[in-house]
Every structure is written in C-alpha cells, then in structure tokens.
Design an enzyme around this catalytic site. Structure first.
Site, mmCIF file in Angstrom:
data_model
loop_
_atom_site.group_PDB
_atom_site.id
_atom_site.type_symbol
_atom_site.label_atom_id
_atom_site.label_comp_id
_atom_site.label_asym_id
_atom_site.label_seq_id
_atom_site.Cartn_x
_atom_site.Cartn_y
_atom_site.Cartn_z
ATOM 1 N N CYS A 135 0.826 -1.210 0.000
ATOM 2 C CA CYS A 135 0.000 0.000 0.000
ATOM 3 C C CYS A 135 0.861 1.260 0.000
ATOM 4 O O CYS A 135 1.292 1.740 1.039
ATOM 5 C CB CYS A 135 -0.941 -0.020 1.214
ATOM 6 S SG CYS A 135 -2.036 1.415 1.274
ATOM 7 N N CYS A 138 -0.545 4.084 2.008
ATOM 8 C CA CYS A 138 -0.388 3.968 3.465
ATOM 9 C C CYS A 138 1.047 4.274 3.890
ATOM 10 O O CYS A 138 1.287 4.898 4.919
ATOM 11 C CB CYS A 138 -0.722 2.550 3.931
ATOM 12 S SG CYS A 138 -2.179 1.828 3.165
ATOM 13 N N ASP A 139 2.034 3.808 3.130
ATOM 14 C CA ASP A 139 3.417 3.796 3.604
ATOM 15 C C ASP A 139 4.358 4.731 2.855
ATOM 16 O O ASP A 139 5.521 4.872 3.231
ATOM 17 C CB ASP A 139 3.977 2.361 3.526
ATOM 18 C CG ASP A 139 3.157 1.395 4.381
ATOM 19 O OD1 ASP A 139 2.652 1.832 5.435
ATOM 20 O OD2 ASP A 139 3.032 0.217 4.002
#
Lengths: 310, 310
Positions: A135, A138-139
């Site tokens: 992701c 997300c990261d």
C-alpha cells in the site's frame, strides 16, 4: 440476535456491499452488513478517486463514508467482524464470525472484495512492514527521497508509482512482462516521467535486508534467468488481487483463481447466495462497476425472497 | 469534422453514456457524445433520486449535470443532435445525425436508453398533451385536486402515483395484472395510502374527451372483457419502457422487445460496437447499473482499440 433471521445478510462493506445494502434497505429487507477485515474495502487505502461519475475528485475514504452513511440512513445494520464460515447446508443459511457469533439469513450477498497478492519469495515475510508493503498510499510517507521498487505493471502498480513520485524521484518499476498492462492513461503518466525507470521481463525473486529493514531486491530476467541485485529501501508489491473467497464452502463454485462463478449476473452456484463486486469480477474492478453489481445482487435477492414468500 | 475519425463515439447522454465518456476520456480516447433527443436521459424527467450510492437525496437533473461536467472536464466532446443512421458496413463506422452530418468512428458505444411505452388505444394520440402524459413529474402540477388515472403496476407507476399524491387525493391505478410488479418498498407506500384506489386485471382500452381535453377512460376487465368508463381529468401512462434501438441496422441483434443482445457484458453482435445501460437491460434499469455498464463498455472499447493498433 442469534434467534432472529436476517432477510439479507451482506458480507463486505466496499462499494458492492454498501450499494447492495442501500437497495436492500430501500426494499424494506432490513439488511445486515458484516463489515469484514477492512471496512470500506480497497478505496479506504487510496487517496483521490477521479472516476466516480459526478465527482471530479473525491477522497476514496470520503466516498466510502458517504456510502456508509447513506446505507445507514435507510436502515442498514452494521456488524463489525469477519466471517469465518458460511454454512449453506442449512436453510436459513448460517454465517459465523470470528467472534463466534452465528447469524442466520434467508439470502446472502457475498461482497468481500479482493486483496493484494504476495510474491511468495524469500525475505517477503521477514521484511513485511519493514520495507515490504502493498500500500503505497499507506506507507509512501516513509520513503521521502529514498529508493523504492514497485513490483507490477498494471493499474495498481502505476498508481503506486504515481503516488510515490510525490515523495521521491528514485523509483524503479519491475514488471514480469515485456509491456505494461495498465490502462493507457495511467501508463502514459508513468512512461513520460524521466525519473521513473521501468525494468521489463523481470521478476523479484528475493527480498534482502540487514535483519532490520529492506536493503535490496534480487531480480531475475525472465528469459536468461540471470539474476542481479538492486539496492532499495522499500519494495511495493502491486501485482494484482486475490478474491477473498477462501473461507467459503465447496458448493460455492469458483474458478482457478478463486473468483466466484456467477450466472444471470449475480447468482452463485448456491440458490439464495448472490455475489457482487471484486469477488466475482477480475476484469473491470472499478468502484462504479462494483456498485452496479451490488445493486443487481440486492434486486436479485429481493426477487428470490419474494418468490420464497409465495 | 467529417474527415477526422473519432476513436470512441458514444450515442446517448444518460448515466451509461456519460460514465462511458468519463472512462474513455481518462483512457485518452477523446470520446464524442451525441446527446440524443433527451440529453441526460430519463433522470432529467425525475425529481429526487434517493438511490445513487453516497447521495442520500439529489435531484435527478443535478446528478446528471454533475456527470456531464465531470465528462467535460476530462475531455469529452458533446454534440447536440439525434442519430438517425449507423452504418456498420464500412470501417470506420459511419454515424449520421438528423442534421445530416456524418461522423466516422473506430468504436461505438450505444447508450440511447429507453423511453416510455404507449398504450396504442383510441384517443391516446388525440389527447396526447391534453390530459394524456407519460411524465407525472413534468405534468403533475396541472392536476391539483383533479381526478387522475395512473396506468401500470411497476416501479414507474408507483413513482408516478406517489408524486401525484402531493397534488391530489383522487388517484386510481389501473393495472393489467392481478398484483403489482413494483419493488416492495414502492408497493407498500402506495397500498397503505387509503386515498389511492387500485383496479387490478384491467386495461385502458380507450381515452375519451370533449375534443379539448381528457374527460375519462374506458377500462376493460381482462377476464370478462366487460368495459366501463371512469371519469378522469388525466391519464398517466407508465407501463414500461421501449429501448431506443429502432434506427439501428439489422446486423445489431435485438430481442423481440428491441433490447440489444450482448455477450461478454457489453459486446453487441457487431465487433467494435458496444452497448450500455437501458438499451440492453430490461431487468435492473437503475442509474447505478447503467453507469456500471457504461464503465464496462468504455474499458471494453479501449481493449478493442488497443488490439486494433497492434
């Protein structure tokens, strides 16, 4: 709760599940949605969505929140939890959650969606969350000015690379085929960016690190089988999706990749159990197509239930 | 304009056509939409839509305006006009408008939608617009405290009766079958209203008037064939839809009701011509299902065109 029978139980809360809920609720079927491991589905892990008709640009999580509120406002009940078992041998069907609670339902709509596939190569598990991610949204923030590898050549790989681009200009895409498979618009955005390097016809065969975090990946030429190491701080694995159908019983027929087989749009091989969204669609996988199929599943479930009542 | 070839020409501008346009435009296929007789499609003739996921309540025309602006913002070209001829014997295909202009396109997406059916009984033509209407939302305001007949038993009949209810409590529904076919939610709303009378198993066999406007209808019992006259000031005909496919050439296969036959979701019997929305769907006919199929048609057209380029 255990003793009451739910008319329509919906498993999953992405665009397919929530649209099914909106339609079922408006048909006075008081649906219950089991939200699953990832409430809201894949759009929760995205930033801006630009292809939801009528919304030029909306945050994925905001769109899903609006759908959830819509479903709630018309009378949908939401249950937090993850389904571990569907028993189709009894009617009403029995659906058991990881909490141990069992629900009984006259009709079920399967809308669990799909989740990112893994490489299954050495080092992947060891460095999961320590440089290995599925992701970018997300990261990505952890990779400012760092080297990253994006594995894959489809839409999600392009999206990941585009997203990471706002953090770093050291992006290498590693793709198994000779050409990208993403849609034209997304390919172009990537290919015209001179800072993004694309390595074709290679796979990532190992992920290496210093025990604390990823330091590189080994890539292997698909033709010559020659391997080389590339230094990297992160590896984003975006090689497609796997439908979340493993927990279903055998009578619910699936293809070799796990996608539910449907006939007449939303009907599975078990009468009274319907499927919508990515659990049955490996081809289009858009929020709008999932929502459309969620609507169809609810209308089909309504017809099924009204025939039962006769 | 005549000399340039359009990659994807979309006929129709309802949810199917506009969603196809958004997806085709984002795939850099610079689509052209021929808007048709009724730009925006059936939702233009409605008031509030409460089942577009994420929008608890939005005016139909507002939703369509948002979709149109979205399609425009990503690069769709709109042409006002109505298609009278599609020539599939030449490639690129030739599409001619009522203005006489001919366009050439590599791929076509048919999304002309459907329009309300007529009764084809004596008096219908004579009193069209003089008491006979297919659009309660458009004409309801003229019937304040007046007697109205709603013909039909499906969703659109229930919707019409609900809408008219805010103007008058003298509503009679005449339905050909023994029970309503509308969805549960809509039926209930009507059946629990004591001021709305429902006459089952009857058809409207004639519309009568005083030469200036409707004064009554003749209804016929489906079993006994006995006829009786009912006094009314208006007759709203809401007996279903007819797909707008009459102008298409024979090689585009249709069923006995005129709906386009599709295989693999959106492919018609002519390669390179795709169908989306109500022209191929007699079952669901929702804005969200039409939008979903518009998206599919655009993605299928993109795949078709990229295979052509190889």
């Amino acid at each position: 709760m255990k003793d009451s029978i739910i008319p329509v139980l919906i498993i999953g809360s992405g665009p397919a599940g929530l649209t099914a809920a909106i339609y079922a609720a408006r048909s006075a079927l008081t649906p219950t949605v089991i939200e699953g491991k990832k409430p809201g589905g894949q759009l929760i892990g995205t930033t801006y969505v630009e292809n939801w008709p009528g919304q030029k640009r909306i945050l994925g999580p905001a769109l899903m929140q609006e759908m959830r509120e819509h479903a709630e406002s018309v009378g949908t009940e939401f249950i937090a939890g993850n389904v571990t078992k569907v028993d189709d041998t009894q009617k009403p069907f029995a659906v058991t959650l990881d909490t141990g609670t069992t629900f009984h339902a006259h009709a079920i709509i399967l809308a669990m969606g799909a989740e990112p596939k893994r490489l299954n190569c050495p080092g992947e598990d060891k460095y999961w969350g320590k440089g290995v991610s599925t992701c970018a949204v997300c990261d990505g923030t952890f990779y400012k000015d760092k080297k990253v590898i994006v594995v894959g050549g489809g839409d999600s790989a392009m999206e990941a690379a585009s997203f990471l681009r706002s953090y770093t200009d050291k992006i290498t895409i590693v793709h198994i085929l000779e050409k990208l498979t993403a849609c034209q618009a997304m390919q172009e955005r990537i290919l015209k960016d001179p800072t993004i390097k694309v390595i074709y016809a290679h796979t990532v065969s190992a992920i290496e690190g210093n025990n604390e975090k990823v330091t590189g990946v080994v890539i292997t030429d698909q033709k010559t089988k020659a391997s080389q190491k590339i230094e990297t701080d992160g590896a984003f694995i975006t090689i497609g999706l796997k439908p979340n159908t493993d927990f279903l019983p055998a009578p619910l027929e699936r293809d070799q990749w796990g996608y539910l087989k449907v006939h007449d749009q939303t009907k599975t091989s078990v009468e009274g159990i319907f499927a919508a969204g990515d659990v049955q669609d490996f081809r289009y996988r858009q929020a709008i197509t999932s929502a459309g199929s969620g609507c169809m599943a609810a209308l089909d479930a309504e017809r099924y239930l009204s025939a039962l009542r006769k």
